[in-house]
Design an enzyme around this catalytic site. Sequence first.
Site, PDB file in Angstrom:
ATOM      1  N   THR A 154      -6.579  11.995   7.773  1.00 59.36           N
ATOM      2  CA  THR A 154      -5.533  11.352   8.836  1.00 59.36           C
ATOM      3  C   THR A 154      -4.973   9.931   8.606  1.00 59.36           C
ATOM      4  O   THR A 154      -5.938   9.366   8.102  1.00 59.36           O
ATOM      5  CB  THR A 154      -5.857  11.481  10.069  1.00 59.36           C
ATOM      6  OG1 THR A 154      -6.795  11.274  10.486  1.00 59.36           O
ATOM      7  CG2 THR A 154      -5.457  13.465  10.656  1.00 59.36           C
ATOM      8  N   GLN A 211     -27.033  15.957  -0.459  1.00 58.46           N
ATOM      9  CA  GLN A 211     -26.135  17.454  -0.111  1.00 58.46           C
ATOM     10  C   GLN A 211     -24.767  17.014  -0.525  1.00 58.46           C
ATOM     11  O   GLN A 211     -24.207  18.175  -0.179  1.00 58.46           O
ATOM     12  CB  GLN A 211     -26.352  16.697   1.515  1.00 58.46           C
ATOM     13  CG  GLN A 211     -28.020  17.058   1.892  1.00 58.46           C
ATOM     14  CD  GLN A 211     -28.321  18.464   1.204  1.00 58.46           C
ATOM     15  OE1 GLN A 211     -27.685  19.299   1.885  1.00 58.46           O
ATOM     16  NE2 GLN A 211     -29.041  19.146   1.079  1.00 58.46           N
ATOM     17  N   ASP A 263     -11.535   7.643   7.641  1.00 58.72           N
ATOM     18  CA  ASP A 263     -12.938   8.587   8.559  1.00 58.72           C
ATOM     19  C   ASP A 263     -12.087   9.378   9.566  1.00 58.72           C
ATOM     20  O   ASP A 263     -13.876   9.506  10.610  1.00 58.72           O
ATOM     21  CB  ASP A 263     -13.716   7.614   8.342  1.00 58.72           C
ATOM     22  CG  ASP A 263     -14.469   7.276   6.944  1.00 58.72           C
ATOM     23  OD1 ASP A 263     -13.814   7.665   5.811  1.00 58.72           O
ATOM     24  OD2 ASP A 263     -14.995   5.744   6.556  1.00 58.72           O
ATOM     25  N   HIS A 300     -17.486  11.380   3.472  1.00 56.43           N
ATOM     26  CA  HIS A 300     -17.977  11.047   3.566  1.00 56.43           C
ATOM     27  C   HIS A 300     -19.324  10.585   3.874  1.00 56.43           C
ATOM     28  O   HIS A 300     -20.195  11.818   4.944  1.00 56.43           O
ATOM     29  CB  HIS A 300     -17.072   9.951   5.139  1.00 56.43           C
ATOM     30  CG  HIS A 300     -17.721   8.798   5.611  1.00 56.43           C
ATOM     31  ND1 HIS A 300     -17.301   6.974   5.102  1.00 56.43           N
ATOM     32  CD2 HIS A 300     -18.629   8.784   6.503  1.00 56.43           C
ATOM     33  CE1 HIS A 300     -17.739   6.543   6.010  1.00 56.43           C
ATOM     34  NE2 HIS A 300     -18.732   7.211   6.849  1.00 56.43           N
ATOM     35  N   ARG A 329       0.504  -1.064   0.119  1.00 58.84           N
ATOM     36  CA  ARG A 329       0.033   0.186   0.367  1.00 58.84           C
ATOM     37  C   ARG A 329       0.481   1.623  -0.106  1.00 58.84           C
ATOM     38  O   ARG A 329       1.061   2.356  -0.397  1.00 58.84           O
ATOM     39  CB  ARG A 329      -0.650   0.276   0.671  1.00 58.84           C
ATOM     40  CG  ARG A 329      -1.871  -1.208   1.207  1.00 58.84           C
ATOM     41  CD  ARG A 329      -3.185  -0.796   1.601  1.00 58.84           C
ATOM     42  NE  ARG A 329      -2.551  -0.936   3.624  1.00 58.84           N
ATOM     43  CZ  ARG A 329      -3.333   0.343   4.692  1.00 58.84           C
ATOM     44  NH1 ARG A 329      -3.861   0.978   4.130  1.00 58.84           N
ATOM     45  NH2 ARG A 329      -2.971  -0.124   5.343  1.00 58.84           N
ATOM     46  N   MET A 363     -11.822   4.965  -3.323  1.00 59.08           N
ATOM     47  CA  MET A 363     -12.069   3.141  -2.473  1.00 59.08           C
ATOM     48  C   MET A 363     -10.630   2.395  -1.608  1.00 59.08           C
ATOM     49  O   MET A 363     -10.930   1.077  -2.053  1.00 59.08           O
ATOM     50  CB  MET A 363     -13.119   1.808  -2.659  1.00 59.08           C
ATOM     51  CG  MET A 363     -14.438   2.541  -2.148  1.00 59.08           C
ATOM     52  SD  MET A 363     -15.306   3.485  -1.689  1.00 59.08           S
ATOM     53  CE  MET A 363     -16.818   4.008  -1.687  1.00 59.08           C
TER      54      MET A 363
HETATM   55  C1  GAR Z   1     -19.964   9.079  -1.741  1.00 59.10           C
HETATM   56  O1  GAR Z   1     -20.941   8.688  -1.375  1.00 59.10           O
HETATM   57  C2  GAR Z   1     -19.077   8.963  -1.370  1.00 59.10           C
HETATM   58  O2  GAR Z   1     -19.123   9.847   0.319  1.00 59.10           O
HETATM   59  C3  GAR Z   1     -18.967   7.484  -0.652  1.00 59.10           C
HETATM   60  O3  GAR Z   1     -18.751   7.100  -1.990  1.00 59.10           O
HETATM   61  C4  GAR Z   1     -19.415   8.038  -3.252  1.00 59.10           C
HETATM   62  C5  GAR Z   1     -19.196   7.621  -4.333  1.00 59.10           C
HETATM   63  O4  GAR Z   1     -19.884   8.913  -5.147  1.00 59.10           O
HETATM   64  N1  GAR Z   1     -17.289   7.430   0.058  1.00 59.10           N
HETATM   65  C6  GAR Z   1     -17.659   6.724   0.917  1.00 59.10           C
HETATM   66  O5  GAR Z   1     -18.461   5.838   1.517  1.00 59.10           O
HETATM   67  C7  GAR Z   1     -15.578   6.632   1.250  1.00 59.10           C
HETATM   68  N2  GAR Z   1     -14.964   5.997   2.409  1.00 59.10           N
HETATM   69  P1  GAR Z   1     -19.049   9.084  -6.757  1.00 59.10           P
HETATM   70  O6  GAR Z   1     -17.937   8.624  -7.106  1.00 59.10           O
HETATM   71  O7  GAR Z   1     -20.536   9.134  -7.411  1.00 59.10           O
HETATM   72  O8  GAR Z   1     -18.721  10.375  -6.179  1.00 59.10           O
END
Ligand code: GAR
Length: 224
Positions: A152, A184, A156, A120, A76, A101
């Site tokens: 960090t 939102q 999350d 998030h 990583r 991700m």
């Molecule tokens: C969004 O809902 C974002 O908040 C979430 O993935 C989705 C991505 O949507 N992120 C996480 O869960 C990170 N922990 P997008 O590709 O349409 O922006």
Amino acid sequence: MSIKRKDALQVAVLASGRGSNLQAVIDAIEAGTVQAKIVAVISNKKDAPALERARRQGLSSLFVDPKPYAGTPDSREAYDRELLDVLRRHDVELVLLAGYMKIVTRVLVEAFTNRMMNIHPSLLPSFPGLDVQKKAIEWGCKLAGCTVHFVTEGVDEGPIILQVAVPILDDDTSDTLAARILKQEHKIYPRAVQLFAEGRLRVEGRRVFIEDGKPEGEAVISPS
Ligand code: GAR
């Protein structure tokens, strides 16, 4: 006090999926509400729709393959060293994780302390991780929402910049709730970027203060 910059803030977006938050930032830049320039969109997924969006917008889009690092002891971190190299080559000032991700390591966190944001879909620190809309419904919460925070090493966990709450309705499924939250997300992520571009975010320990910020409203009650 807003800081006037000579040039637009140089932003990179890391995304693994559909890229609707990337699109929200692109739209806000085009609308002139965010003074920034997206200099690179980077994905760990070759077929990420976010990369296709970036290409359609004429933005530099890069797939950085994690496979060559798989199985190595510091896979990583080694991957993040390659990302860091790409980010430095593009003179990136702010990194946005937008549905990225993959857990980022100290390699990126240390290079971009208080210069890397994540969005998030929960009211952190409740429900970090995955499937968070489902978890909020199952827990019986009356409010859910989304959070923009600095990144960090803890997943999350970083200092919170902005949050929005939305109600959880009796007949919500994780999809209907996710859609309400996503609307939102598309508002607060560009707003956080603009606050950063204006130099209005001050971090003290875990707390982020917005210079010249105005409190809005007194309470969000659900059910009202
Ligand atoms: C969004 O809902 C974002 O908040 C979430 O993935 C989705 C991505 O949507 N992120 C996480 O869960 C990170 N922990 P997008 O590709 O349409 O922006």
